[in-house]
Design a protein around this motif. Structure first.
Motif, PDB file in Angstrom:
ATOM      1  N   ARG A  83       0.823  -1.219   0.000  1.00  0.00           N
ATOM      2  CA  ARG A  83       0.000   0.000   0.000  1.00  0.00           C
ATOM      3  C   ARG A  83       0.852   1.263   0.000  1.00  0.00           C
ATOM      4  N   ILE A  84       2.060   1.161   0.589  1.00  0.00           N
ATOM      5  CA  ILE A  84       2.890   2.379   0.679  1.00  0.00           C
ATOM      6  C   ILE A  84       3.849   2.506  -0.500  1.00  0.00           C
ATOM      7  N   TYR A  85       3.809   1.527  -1.444  1.00  0.00           N
ATOM      8  CA  TYR A  85       4.685   1.607  -2.625  1.00  0.00           C
ATOM      9  C   TYR A  85       3.835   1.769  -3.877  1.00  0.00           C
ATOM     10  N   THR A  86       4.434   2.434  -4.830  1.00  0.00           N
ATOM     11  CA  THR A  86       3.728   2.640  -6.111  1.00  0.00           C
ATOM     12  C   THR A  86       3.857   1.377  -6.960  1.00  0.00           C
ATOM     13  N   GLU A  87       3.073   1.355  -8.030  1.00  0.00           N
ATOM     14  CA  GLU A  87       3.127   0.216  -8.952  1.00  0.00           C
ATOM     15  C   GLU A  87       4.484   0.122  -9.624  1.00  0.00           C
ATOM     16  N   ASP A  88       5.084   1.291  -9.920  1.00  0.00           N
ATOM     17  CA  ASP A  88       6.423   1.291 -10.539  1.00  0.00           C
ATOM     18  C   ASP A  88       7.459   0.714  -9.594  1.00  0.00           C
ATOM     19  N   ASP A  89       7.330   1.017  -8.284  1.00  0.00           N
ATOM     20  CA  ASP A  89       8.281   0.479  -7.294  1.00  0.00           C
ATOM     21  C   ASP A  89       8.207  -1.052  -7.271  1.00  0.00           C
ATOM     22  N   ILE A  90       6.974  -1.555  -7.299  1.00  0.00           N
ATOM     23  CA  ILE A  90       6.789  -3.013  -7.267  1.00  0.00           C
ATOM     24  C   ILE A  90       7.384  -3.656  -8.530  1.00  0.00           C
ATOM     25  N   LYS A  91       7.136  -3.026  -9.697  1.00  0.00           N
ATOM     26  CA  LYS A  91       7.666  -3.567 -10.964  1.00  0.00           C
ATOM     27  C   LYS A  91       9.191  -3.579 -10.965  1.00  0.00           C
ATOM     28  N   ILE A  92       9.788  -2.468 -10.491  1.00  0.00           N
ATOM     29  CA  ILE A  92      11.252  -2.381 -10.455  1.00  0.00           C
ATOM     30  C   ILE A  92      11.832  -3.456  -9.543  1.00  0.00           C
ATOM     31  N   ALA A  93      11.207  -3.664  -8.371  1.00  0.00           N
ATOM     32  CA  ALA A  93      11.686  -4.673  -7.426  1.00  0.00           C
ATOM     33  C   ALA A  93      11.581  -6.078  -8.024  1.00  0.00           C
ATOM     34  N   TYR A  94      10.451  -6.319  -8.715  1.00  0.00           N
ATOM     35  CA  TYR A  94      10.264  -7.624  -9.345  1.00  0.00           C
ATOM     36  C   TYR A  94      11.295  -7.864 -10.439  1.00  0.00           C
ATOM     37  N   ASP A  95      11.500  -6.837 -11.294  1.00  0.00           N
ATOM     38  CA  ASP A  95      12.487  -6.964 -12.377  1.00  0.00           C
ATOM     39  C   ASP A  95      13.886  -7.188 -11.823  1.00  0.00           C
ATOM     40  N   ARG A  96      14.207  -6.494 -10.738  1.00  0.00           N
ATOM     41  CA  ARG A  96      15.541  -6.639 -10.140  1.00  0.00           C
ATOM     42  C   ARG A  96      15.731  -8.062  -9.607  1.00  0.00           C
ATOM     43  N   ALA A  97      14.703  -8.585  -8.934  1.00  0.00           N
ATOM     44  CA  ALA A  97      14.800  -9.947  -8.391  1.00  0.00           C
ATOM     45  C   ALA A  97      14.912 -10.978  -9.520  1.00  0.00           C
ATOM     46  N   ASN A  98      14.121 -10.765 -10.583  1.00  0.00           N
ATOM     47  CA  ASN A  98      14.160 -11.684 -11.716  1.00  0.00           C
ATOM     48  C   ASN A  98      15.514 -11.644 -12.418  1.00  0.00           C
ATOM     49  N   GLU A  99      16.057 -10.445 -12.590  1.00  0.00           N
ATOM     50  CA  GLU A  99      17.367 -10.280 -13.227  1.00  0.00           C
ATOM     51  C   GLU A  99      18.464 -10.957 -12.392  1.00  0.00           C
ATOM     52  N   ALA A 100      18.397 -10.800 -11.079  1.00  0.00           N
ATOM     53  CA  ALA A 100      19.394 -11.421 -10.196  1.00  0.00           C
ATOM     54  C   ALA A 100      19.302 -12.946 -10.291  1.00  0.00           C
ATOM     55  N   ARG A 101      18.080 -13.479 -10.378  1.00  0.00           N
ATOM     56  CA  ARG A 101      17.899 -14.920 -10.491  1.00  0.00           C
ATOM     57  C   ARG A 101      18.494 -15.454 -11.793  1.00  0.00           C
ATOM     58  N   ILE A 102      18.227 -14.733 -12.893  1.00  0.00           N
ATOM     59  CA  ILE A 102      18.747 -15.164 -14.204  1.00  0.00           C
ATOM     60  C   ILE A 102      20.270 -15.118 -14.221  1.00  0.00           C
ATOM     61  N   LYS A 103      20.834 -14.020 -13.690  1.00  0.00           N
ATOM     62  CA  LYS A 103      22.295 -13.903 -13.644  1.00  0.00           C
ATOM     63  C   LYS A 103      22.909 -15.054 -12.852  1.00  0.00           C
ATOM     64  N   LEU A 104      22.297 -15.382 -11.716  1.00  0.00           N
ATOM     65  CA  LEU A 104      22.808 -16.469 -10.882  1.00  0.00           C
ATOM     66  C   LEU A 104      22.716 -17.809 -11.616  1.00  0.00           C
ATOM     67  N   TYR A 105      21.611 -18.036 -12.298  1.00  0.00           N
ATOM     68  CA  TYR A 105      21.445 -19.281 -13.051  1.00  0.00           C
ATOM     69  C   TYR A 105      22.513 -19.429 -14.133  1.00  0.00           C
ATOM     70  N   LEU A 106      22.732 -18.358 -14.915  1.00  0.00           N
ATOM     71  CA  LEU A 106      23.718 -18.397 -15.991  1.00  0.00           C
ATOM     72  C   LEU A 106      25.128 -18.603 -15.441  1.00  0.00           C
ATOM     73  N   LYS A 107      25.403 -17.925 -14.324  1.00  0.00           N
ATOM     74  CA  LYS A 107      26.744 -18.040 -13.748  1.00  0.00           C
ATOM     75  C   LYS A 107      26.976 -19.454 -13.199  1.00  0.00           C
ATOM     76  N   ARG A 108      25.917 -20.049 -12.621  1.00  0.00           N
ATOM     77  CA  ARG A 108      26.058 -21.424 -12.140  1.00  0.00           C
ATOM     78  C   ARG A 108      26.294 -22.400 -13.291  1.00  0.00           C
ATOM     79  N   GLU A 109      25.616 -22.167 -14.422  1.00  0.00           N
ATOM     80  CA  GLU A 109      25.843 -22.992 -15.604  1.00  0.00           C
ATOM     81  C   GLU A 109      27.289 -22.861 -16.086  1.00  0.00           C
ATOM     82  N   GLU A 110      27.782 -21.620 -16.070  1.00  0.00           N
ATOM     83  CA  GLU A 110      29.171 -21.384 -16.453  1.00  0.00           C
ATOM     84  C   GLU A 110      30.121 -22.127 -15.510  1.00  0.00           C
ATOM     85  N   GLU A 111      29.804 -22.077 -14.211  1.00  0.00           N
ATOM     86  CA  GLU A 111      30.622 -22.782 -13.217  1.00  0.00           C
ATOM     87  C   GLU A 111      30.612 -24.289 -13.486  1.00  0.00           C
TER      88      GLU A 111
END
Length: 387
Positions: A83-111
């Motif tokens: 309730r205290i965050y805007t829709e853009d704040d929620i989208k940015i947080a979601y995108d950041r979490a998703n991006e971090a997950r993808i980066k971690l997955y790719l890096k683990r594959e590289e490892e």
């Protein structure tokens, strides 16, 4: 110049030619050793580089795991207090979490891929070191032989009389070598070489059918696979005939056991194999000769003896080795066959067996009568280093 002087001079020339030939081969072996050493060093450098990459990627994975946890925690916090965050704040947080997950997955594959490469490189290094050590041992052995021949030239010349007695044996050995080379060339030409040509033709047919008739192409590929399997089997048989690899890997007794198993399977003649005494590792030349003696004896039993059963008995004692081969076949007149051996190229392969035994400094006795089977008794005195 009398006959003995001519023979001594000829032996001297032969020895010098032998030494020169060994020196030439020694240089070639040295090149092989150097190439093997360079290959080991190259693989070591590549392995070291991969290890550094693995360490770096592991550190990056650790950092990305921390970053992903933070982004997940931040997203969870926003979700609880949306309730205290805007829709853009929620989208940015979601995108950041998703991006971090993808980066971690790719890096683990590289490892994971780097770790696999490291394992492969470690196996390559182990194999390369093994080849290098074997080549180095061969080079040292050749050097020892060369120095021995140079240092003992006078002593060797004194054995002219003995060598004259062995001249006929030497000629037989050379003839046997040429016959074996001719057989090997024929086997390769009629087997693997023809198959390889057929594989090439089938491959071209498959290539042309790929875009025309996929079903027919699939059939041709199945045929191609069958040809490749047959070719591989032929090549393995040829390599085994040259020298069974199991002699180096497993030793004499397991190699004979395996050969007897395949012999019985192929011919239907049951062979009993008995080993007496404590098995010891012998000089490779002795083990190879013993295996060839057993191989030639069993071939004789199959081709000539018409036996329904046979036995191979190998006895290890502290200073000698005994080999007894018995069959219940039709037998033969020993005097007649040995006379035939002396007057011609040899009957029943016995001359080949006797040559190998004599080269090992051993003795061979044949007991046989027509209709009463055959016994081949072989005694070989082991060198001191084998005791």
């Amino acid at each position: 110049m009398n006959s003995l002087s001519l023979k001594v001079e000829r032996i001297n020339d032969i020895l010098k030619e032998t030494i020169n030939s060994i020196e030439i081969n020694k240089n070639e072996i040295t090149e092989i050793v150097e190439h093997a050493r360079e290959e080991v060093n190259k693989i070591k450098a590549e392995l070291s580089n991969i290890k550094k990459q693995v360490e770096k990627v592991i550190e990056e994975v650790d950092l990305l795991e921390i970053e992903e946890k933070k982004s997940k925690a931040y997203l969870a916090n926003i979700s609880k207090n949306f309730r205290i965050y805007t829709e853009d704040d929620i989208k940015i947080a979601y995108d950041r979490a998703n991006e971090a997950r993808i980066k971690l997955y790719l890096k683990r594959e590289e490892e994971k891929n780097l770790i696999e490469r490291r394992k492969e490189q470690e196996l390559r290094l182990k194999s390369a070191i093994k080849v290098y050590k074997k080549a180095e041992r061969v080079r040292k052995s050749v050097s020892v032989v060369t120095e021995y021949l140079r240092g003992n030239l006078d002593d060797i010349i004194l054995t002219v009389d003995h060598l004259n007695k062995k001249q006929a044996l030497g000629i037989k050995i050379i003839e046997a070598q040429e016959i074996e080379r001719e057989r090997l060339a024929r086997d390769i030409h009629d087997g693997p070489a023809q198959s390889m040509a057929n594989i090439l033709i089938k491959a071209e047919i498959c290539e042309r059918l790929m875009e025309i008739d996929k079903e027919k192409s699939r059939e041709e590929l199945q045929n191609l696979k069958a040809i490749v399997r047959t070719t591989l089997s032929d090549l393995r048989k040829t390599i085994y005939d040259l020298r069974p690899m199991s002699l180096d890997d497993l030793g004499l007794v397991p190699t004979i056991e395996r050969y007897i198993h395949n012999f019985t399977k192929h011919t239907g003649v049951p062979i009993e194999f008995n080993v007496i005494g404590n098995v010891i590792n012998l000089n490779p030349a002795i083990e190879t000769s013993l295996f060839r003696i057993v191989q030639e004896s069993l071939n004789n039993i199959f081709k000539h003896a018409k036996a329904t059963e046979a036995s191979v008995n190998l006895e290890y004692s502290p200073n000698r080795l005994n080999l007894l081969i018995i069959d219940n076949g039709i037998g033969f007149d020993v005097d007649e066959v040995e006379t035939y051996n002396n007057d011609s190229m040899g009957g029943f392969g016995l001359i080949s067996i006797r040559e190998r035994v004599e080269l090992l400094g051993g003795k061979m006795e044949i007991k046989s009568n027509i209709g009463e089977g055959t016994k081949i008794i072989i005694y070989i005195i082991l060198p001191e280093e084998e005791n």
